[in-house]
Design a protein around this motif. Structure first.
Motif, PDB file in Angstrom:
ATOM      1  N   ILE A  17       0.879  -1.162   0.000  1.00  0.00           N
ATOM      2  CA  ILE A  17       0.000   0.000   0.000  1.00  0.00           C
ATOM      3  C   ILE A  17       0.914   1.208   0.000  1.00  0.00           C
ATOM      4  O   ILE A  17       1.630   1.455   0.962  1.00  0.00           O
ATOM      5  N   ILE A  18       0.928   1.946  -1.107  1.00  0.00           N
ATOM      6  CA  ILE A  18       1.914   3.012  -1.241  1.00  0.00           C
ATOM      7  C   ILE A  18       1.361   4.399  -0.987  1.00  0.00           C
ATOM      8  O   ILE A  18       2.116   5.340  -0.833  1.00  0.00           O
ATOM      9  N   GLY A  19       0.060   4.530  -0.938  1.00  0.00           N
ATOM     10  CA  GLY A  19      -0.476   5.861  -0.707  1.00  0.00           C
ATOM     11  C   GLY A  19      -1.726   5.817   0.132  1.00  0.00           C
ATOM     12  O   GLY A  19      -2.663   5.089  -0.176  1.00  0.00           O
ATOM     13  N   ILE A  20      -1.707   6.552   1.228  1.00  0.00           N
ATOM     14  CA  ILE A  20      -2.879   6.675   2.069  1.00  0.00           C
ATOM     15  C   ILE A  20      -3.092   8.146   2.340  1.00  0.00           C
ATOM     16  O   ILE A  20      -2.192   8.834   2.821  1.00  0.00           O
ATOM     17  N   GLY A  21      -4.249   8.627   1.983  1.00  0.00           N
ATOM     18  CA  GLY A  21      -4.610  10.004   2.272  1.00  0.00           C
ATOM     19  C   GLY A  21      -5.754  10.012   3.261  1.00  0.00           C
ATOM     20  O   GLY A  21      -6.837   9.521   2.965  1.00  0.00           O
ATOM     21  N   SER A  22      -5.515  10.506   4.459  1.00  0.00           N
ATOM     22  CA  SER A  22      -6.557  10.562   5.479  1.00  0.00           C
ATOM     23  C   SER A  22      -7.591  11.618   5.123  1.00  0.00           C
ATOM     24  O   SER A  22      -7.278  12.599   4.455  1.00  0.00           O
ATOM     25  N   PRO A  23      -8.830  11.422   5.578  1.00  0.00           N
ATOM     26  CA  PRO A  23      -9.854  12.444   5.342  1.00  0.00           C
ATOM     27  C   PRO A  23      -9.405  13.793   5.902  1.00  0.00           C
ATOM     28  O   PRO A  23      -8.687  13.856   6.899  1.00  0.00           O
ATOM     29  N   SER A  24      -9.826  14.865   5.258  1.00  0.00           N
ATOM     30  CA  SER A  24      -9.374  16.201   5.638  1.00  0.00           C
ATOM     31  C   SER A  24      -9.905  16.630   6.999  1.00  0.00           C
ATOM     32  O   SER A  24      -9.225  17.354   7.731  1.00  0.00           O
ATOM     33  N   ASP A  30     -13.197  11.982   2.066  1.00  0.00           N
ATOM     34  CA  ASP A  30     -12.263  12.332   0.996  1.00  0.00           C
ATOM     35  C   ASP A  30     -10.897  11.670   1.178  1.00  0.00           C
ATOM     36  O   ASP A  30      -9.903  12.118   0.642  1.00  0.00           O
ATOM     37  N   GLY A  31     -10.872  10.561   1.901  1.00  0.00           N
ATOM     38  CA  GLY A  31      -9.640   9.799   2.068  1.00  0.00           C
ATOM     39  C   GLY A  31      -9.362   8.935   0.851  1.00  0.00           C
ATOM     40  O   GLY A  31     -10.255   8.677   0.032  1.00  0.00           O
ATOM     41  N   THR A  32      -8.116   8.474   0.714  1.00  0.00           N
ATOM     42  CA  THR A  32      -7.724   7.658  -0.436  1.00  0.00           C
ATOM     43  C   THR A  32      -6.799   6.523  -0.014  1.00  0.00           C
ATOM     44  O   THR A  32      -6.096   6.622   0.984  1.00  0.00           O
ATOM     45  N   ILE A  33      -6.792   5.463  -0.808  1.00  0.00           N
ATOM     46  CA  ILE A  33      -5.834   4.358  -0.675  1.00  0.00           C
ATOM     47  C   ILE A  33      -5.382   4.002  -2.081  1.00  0.00           C
ATOM     48  O   ILE A  33      -6.207   3.816  -2.979  1.00  0.00           O
ATOM     49  N   SER A  34      -4.051   3.901  -2.289  1.00  0.00           N
ATOM     50  CA  SER A  34      -3.481   3.448  -3.559  1.00  0.00           C
ATOM     51  C   SER A  34      -2.639   2.212  -3.290  1.00  0.00           C
ATOM     52  O   SER A  34      -1.826   2.202  -2.375  1.00  0.00           O
ATOM     53  N   THR A  55      -9.240  -1.471 -10.738  1.00  0.00           N
ATOM     54  CA  THR A  55      -8.399  -0.314 -10.442  1.00  0.00           C
ATOM     55  C   THR A  55      -7.823  -0.431  -9.038  1.00  0.00           C
ATOM     56  O   THR A  55      -8.470  -0.952  -8.126  1.00  0.00           O
ATOM     57  N   SER A  56      -6.596   0.046  -8.863  1.00  0.00           N
ATOM     58  CA  SER A  56      -5.910  -0.110  -7.586  1.00  0.00           C
ATOM     59  C   SER A  56      -5.967   1.136  -6.705  1.00  0.00           C
ATOM     60  O   SER A  56      -5.257   1.228  -5.717  1.00  0.00           O
ATOM     61  N   SER A  57      -6.818   2.090  -7.068  1.00  0.00           N
ATOM     62  CA  SER A  57      -6.968   3.307  -6.261  1.00  0.00           C
ATOM     63  C   SER A  57      -8.405   3.415  -5.772  1.00  0.00           C
ATOM     64  O   SER A  57      -9.349   3.174  -6.528  1.00  0.00           O
ATOM     65  N   PHE A  58      -8.540   3.773  -4.519  1.00  0.00           N
ATOM     66  CA  PHE A  58      -9.855   3.943  -3.911  1.00  0.00           C
ATOM     67  C   PHE A  58      -9.933   5.354  -3.348  1.00  0.00           C
ATOM     68  O   PHE A  58      -8.989   5.830  -2.725  1.00  0.00           O
TER      69      PHE A  58
END
Length: 71
Positions: A17-24, A30-34, A55-58
């Motif tokens: 898992i190379i990218g995690i964006g927490s909700p603002s 608006d969080g993400t996982i790549s 697709t590998s992005s959520f």
């Protein structure tokens, strides 16, 4: 959100898992996982173990725990 590196038990793919964006903000979705999977073949991805997509992005994720599954 936290991240983990997972290697499946038959050693055909390495999943990172190379990218995690927490909700603002609390309550936002608006969080993400790549995810990146390496190895032979094509993969399907899930963050709940039930619904798989190519697709590998959520995106549009709320705060919580997600279980990444790659097949």
């Amino acid at each position: 959100m936290s991240s983990k590196t997972i290697v499946n038990d038959n050693n055909t793919a390495s999943i990172v898992i190379i990218g995690i964006g927490s909700p603002s903000c609390f309550g936002e979705e608006d969080g993400t996982i790549s995810i990146t999977a390496s190895g032979s073949g094509s993969y399907m991805y899930s963050i709940d173990g039930t619904d798989f997509v190519s697709t590998s992005s959520f995106s549009n994720l709320s705060e919580g725990t997600y279980t990444v599954v790659v097949e």
